[in-house]
Design a protein around this motif. Structure first.
Motif, short mmCIF file in Angstrom:
data_model
loop_
_atom_site.label_atom_id
_atom_site.label_comp_id
_atom_site.label_asym_id
_atom_site.label_seq_id
_atom_site.Cartn_x
_atom_site.Cartn_y
_atom_site.Cartn_z
N UNK A 40 0.83 -1.20 0.00
CA UNK A 40 0.00 0.00 0.00
C UNK A 40 0.87 1.25 0.00
N UNK A 67 -4.85 3.54 7.41
CA UNK A 67 -6.24 3.09 7.24
C UNK A 67 -6.32 1.59 7.07
N UNK A 68 -5.38 1.04 6.27
CA UNK A 68 -5.40 -0.40 6.02
C UNK A 68 -4.76 -1.14 7.18
N UNK A 71 -6.75 -2.57 10.19
CA UNK A 71 -7.45 -3.84 10.09
C UNK A 71 -6.59 -4.97 10.64
N UNK A 176 -18.03 -12.67 14.19
CA UNK A 176 -18.90 -11.50 14.41
C UNK A 176 -18.12 -10.28 14.84
N UNK A 178 -15.07 -9.48 14.10
CA UNK A 178 -14.37 -8.94 12.94
C UNK A 178 -15.32 -8.22 12.01
N UNK A 179 -16.50 -8.84 11.76
CA UNK A 179 -17.45 -8.24 10.83
C UNK A 179 -17.95 -6.91 11.36
N UNK A 182 -14.90 -4.29 11.29
CA UNK A 182 -14.56 -3.90 9.91
C UNK A 182 -15.71 -3.15 9.27
N UNK A 183 -16.93 -3.63 9.52
CA UNK A 183 -18.10 -2.97 8.94
C UNK A 183 -18.19 -1.54 9.40
N UNK A 186 -14.77 0.45 8.02
CA UNK A 186 -14.51 0.56 6.58
C UNK A 186 -15.76 0.88 5.77
N UNK A 187 -16.94 0.57 6.29
CA UNK A 187 -18.14 0.81 5.49
C UNK A 187 -18.95 1.97 6.07
N UNK A 188 -19.41 1.80 7.32
CA UNK A 188 -20.33 2.77 7.87
C UNK A 188 -19.66 4.13 8.04
N UNK A 191 -18.82 6.01 4.76
CA UNK A 191 -20.03 6.35 4.01
C UNK A 191 -20.82 7.47 4.69
N UNK A 195 -22.28 12.61 8.67
CA UNK A 195 -23.38 12.71 9.64
C UNK A 195 -22.94 12.35 11.05
#
Lengths: 249, 249
Positions: A40, A67-68, A71, A176, A178-179, A182-183, A186-188, A191, A195
Motif C-alpha cells: 500500500x 487506514x489499512x 485492520x 462476528x 471482525x465483521x 470492519x463494517x 470501513x463501510x459505515x 459512508x 453525519x
C-alpha cells in the motif's frame, strides 16, 4: 497456594505472553499486515510521485497506509482474546488463573507489549520509505512533527488492537467481532462520515497521527484525539472486564 | 441433489447467516436511502452528476453480506470443537457422509449461489420502493440488464470468498481482505491509480457490470467476463486443493 502479589503478576504476564507468542495466527497476521503495508505504501508513493510536486508531503504519503494497517491490528486484538474460546482453552485458563479481572487485564498488557513494537515498526517503515522516495519533491518537515506523528500512529494502532481485544472478549467469537469492527471502520464510517460526530473512536483516533494540515485545520488537536481515544478504549475494556467476571465464572 | 439440500440446511442453521441477511438486505436499503436523501438536493438543483447510480450504490456495498455468507459456509466446516467434544471438525462428518470431494464442494458452491441470488433479489426488492418513495419521479430507472449485472456481481463475489476460504481454511483473512476491498477504501481502486492492470482485478472489473462510475474501464459485458474468469480459476484451484488435501481428514 500463597503467592506474593508481585510474583503472581509476573507469572500471569509470562503465561499470557507465552500464549500470545505461540499462537501461529499472531505471527501470520503481523507478517501479512507488514506485507500489505509495504504494497500500500509503495502504491501511495507512486501515486504521489505521479502527481504535481507539493500535493503530497512524505508524511501524508507514509501515513496514508494507516487506514489499512488498522485492520491488521484489529485482527491481532480479536485473535488474542477470541482464540481462548475455540476448543475450550478458556476453561483451562480460568482453572489455572482463577483471578478473572487480573487475568484479562494482564492479557491486555501482554497484547500491548507485542503491539507497540509492531505498530512502531510498521508506521516508521511507511514514513521512512515515503521519505526516501519523495525526498526531492517535498519540503522537509520539522523532526519533532515527524516524531509526534509516528508516536501518535504507534499509539493509535496499539489502541486499535486493544479495541479489537475488548470486542473479542465481549463477543467471544472471531467472525462476528471482525465483521462488526470492519463494517464500522470501513463501510459505515466512510459512508456516513459527514453525519457522524468527531469523537467516535475511528475519527478521534485519526487525529492522534494526522499530519499537520495547512488548510482546512484539523477538528481536534493531537492531545484531544488521544484523550478521547483512550476514553473509548477504557470504556470498552471495562465492559469486557465486567462481562468476563460475570459470565465466564 | 441430496447433498445440495444438506448444504442448504447447513447454511440456514449457521448462526452467522442472520448477520449476513441483515447486512445483505438491510444494508443496501439503508445506504440507498441515505444516498437518495443526500442526492435529492443536488437533483432538485439540477447539478446531480450521478443520478443513475443512486439506488445501485447500496447494491455495491450490500455485497458484504454475501462475502460473509461465502466465508462462513466454508470456515464453519473447519471450526474445531472443544477438547471435551474430542476436537472434532464438521468437515470430517461431511466428507464421511458424501465421500466425493467434488460433490461436497459443488453442492456447497451451489447452495451459496442460491442463497446469494435470494439475498440479492430481496435487496433489490427493498431498494426499489425506497428510491421511488424518496426521489419520486426522479427515481433512477432500474434496467433489467444492470440488475442482472448486480446479481452476477454478488454471485461471483460470494464464490470468490468461498474459494478463497477453502484455500485458507480460516475465515479471518478472506473476510478482512474482501471486506476492505469492497469498501470505499478498496485496494484495487488504489492500485488502479498506479497501474492499468489493476482494472482487471475481480472486484474492480465486476463493478463495471452495474455501476457506470466516471472512471469505468470495461463495458458491462467485458467486466462480467473478467470477473467470471477469476471466479472460475479460483474455484478450480479450490477444487484441486480440496481434493488433494482432504483425503485423510
Amino acid at each position: 497456594m500463597n503467592i506474593p502479589a508481585g510474583r503472581k503478576f509476573t507469572r500471569i504476564l509470562g503465561a499470557e505472553l507465552v500464549k500470545l507468542v505461540t499462537l501461529p495466527a499472531i505471527w501470520l497476521i503481523l507478517a501479512g499486515t507488514f506485507v500489505a503495508q509495504c504494497v500500500v505504501t509503495a502504491a501511495y508513493t507512486s501515486v504521489a510521485l505521479q502527481s504535481e510536486p507539493g500535493t503530497y508531503t512524505f508524511l501524508n504519503t507514509g501515513l496514508a497506509s494507516m487506514r489499512y494497517l488498522q485492520a491488521g491490528f484489529m485482527m491481532l486484538g480479536i485473535t488474542a482474546t477470541a482464540s481462548e474460546y475455540t476448543g475450550g482453552q478458556i476453561r483451562t485458563t480460568l482453572t489455572v488463573l482463577p483471578w478473572r479481572g487480573l487475568q484479562l487485564s494482564v492479557k491486555y498488557l501482554a497484547l500491548v507489549i507485542i503491539a507497540v513494537p509492531a505498530a512502531f515498526l510498521m508506521a516508521a517503515s511507511g514514513v521512512l520509505y515515503a521519505g526516501l522516495m519523495l525526498r526531492d519533491t517535498t519540503v522537509g518537515l520539522e523532526p519533532d512533527q515527524i516524531a509526534a506523528c509516528l508516536g501518535g500512529g504507534t499509539g493509535y494502532l496499539t489502541l486499535t488492537a486493544l479495541l479489537g481485544a475488548a470486542a473479542g472478549a465481549i463477543l467471544r467469537r472471531t467472525t462476528p467481532a471482525l465483521v462488526i469492527l470492519l463494517g464500522y471502520y470501513f463501510i459505515v464510517s466512510p459512508m456516513a462520515g459527514a453525519y457522524l460526530p468527531d469523537y467516535l473512536p475511528d475519527v478521534a483516533g485519526y487525529y492522534m497521527y494526522a499530519p499537520p494540515a495547512a488548510y482546512p485545520h484539523n477538528a481536534l488537536s493531537r492531545l484531544q484525539g488521544t484523550g478521547i481515544s483512550i476514553l473509548w478504549i477504557i470504556l470498552f475494556i471495562t465492559a469486557a472486564l465486567v462481562l468476563y467476571r460475570k459470565r465466564d465464572a | 441433489m441430496r447433498a445440495f439440500y444438506t448444504e442448504l440446511s447447513k447454511l440456514f442453521s449457521l448462526p452467522g447467516i442472520w448477520l449476513a441477511f441483515l447486512i445483505g438486505v438491510l444494508g443496501p436499503a439503508a445506504f440507498a436511502a441515505l444516498d437518495c436523501i443526500a442526492e435529492k438536493e443536488d437533483i432538485l438543483a439540477g447539478i446531480s452528476t450521478r443520478l443513475p447510480e443512486v439506488g445501485f450504490l447500496g447494491l455495491g456495498f450490500g455485497v458484504q453480506g454475501v462475502i460473509l455468507l461465502g466465508v462462513l459456509a466454508v470456515s464453519s466446516e473447519y471450526a474445531v470443537e472443544s477438547s471435551e467434544a474430542g476436537h472434532g471438525q464438521q468437515i470430517i462428518t461431511s466428507l464421511t457422509a458424501v465421500s466425493s470431494r467434488l460433490h461436497v464442494l459443488l453442492a456447497k458452491a451451489a447452495a451459496v449461489s442460491v442463497v446469494t441470488i435470494l439475498l440479492c433479489i430481496l435487496a433489490i426488492a427493498a431498494i426499489l420502493p425506497i428510491t421511488h418513495l424518496i426521489l419520486g419521479e426522479f427515481a433512477p430507472a432500474m434496467e433489467w440488464t444492470r440488475l442482472a449485472g448486480a446479481v452476477c456481481y454478488w454471485i461471483f463475489t460470494a464464490l470468490i470468498a468461498f474459494s478463497f476460504t477453502v484455500l485458507t481454511k480460516n475465515g479471518m483473512i478472506p473476510l478482512t481482505v474482501l471486506m476492505i476491498n469492497s469498501s470505499l477504501v478498496s485496494f484495487s481502486v488504489l492500485l488502479a491509480k498506479v497501474t492499468k492492470l489493476a482494472y482487471y482485478l475481480p472486484d474492480r472489473a465486476g463493478i463495471d457490470m452495474f455501476m457506470s462510475m466516471n472512471d469505468a474501464y470495461h463495458t458491462p459485458l467485458r467486466g462480467g467476463l473478467v470477473m467470471l474468469a477469476w471466479t472460475a480459476v479460483l474455484l478450480t484451484i479450490a477444487a484441486v486443493v480440496f481434493r488433494r488435501r482432504e483425503v485423510g481428514a
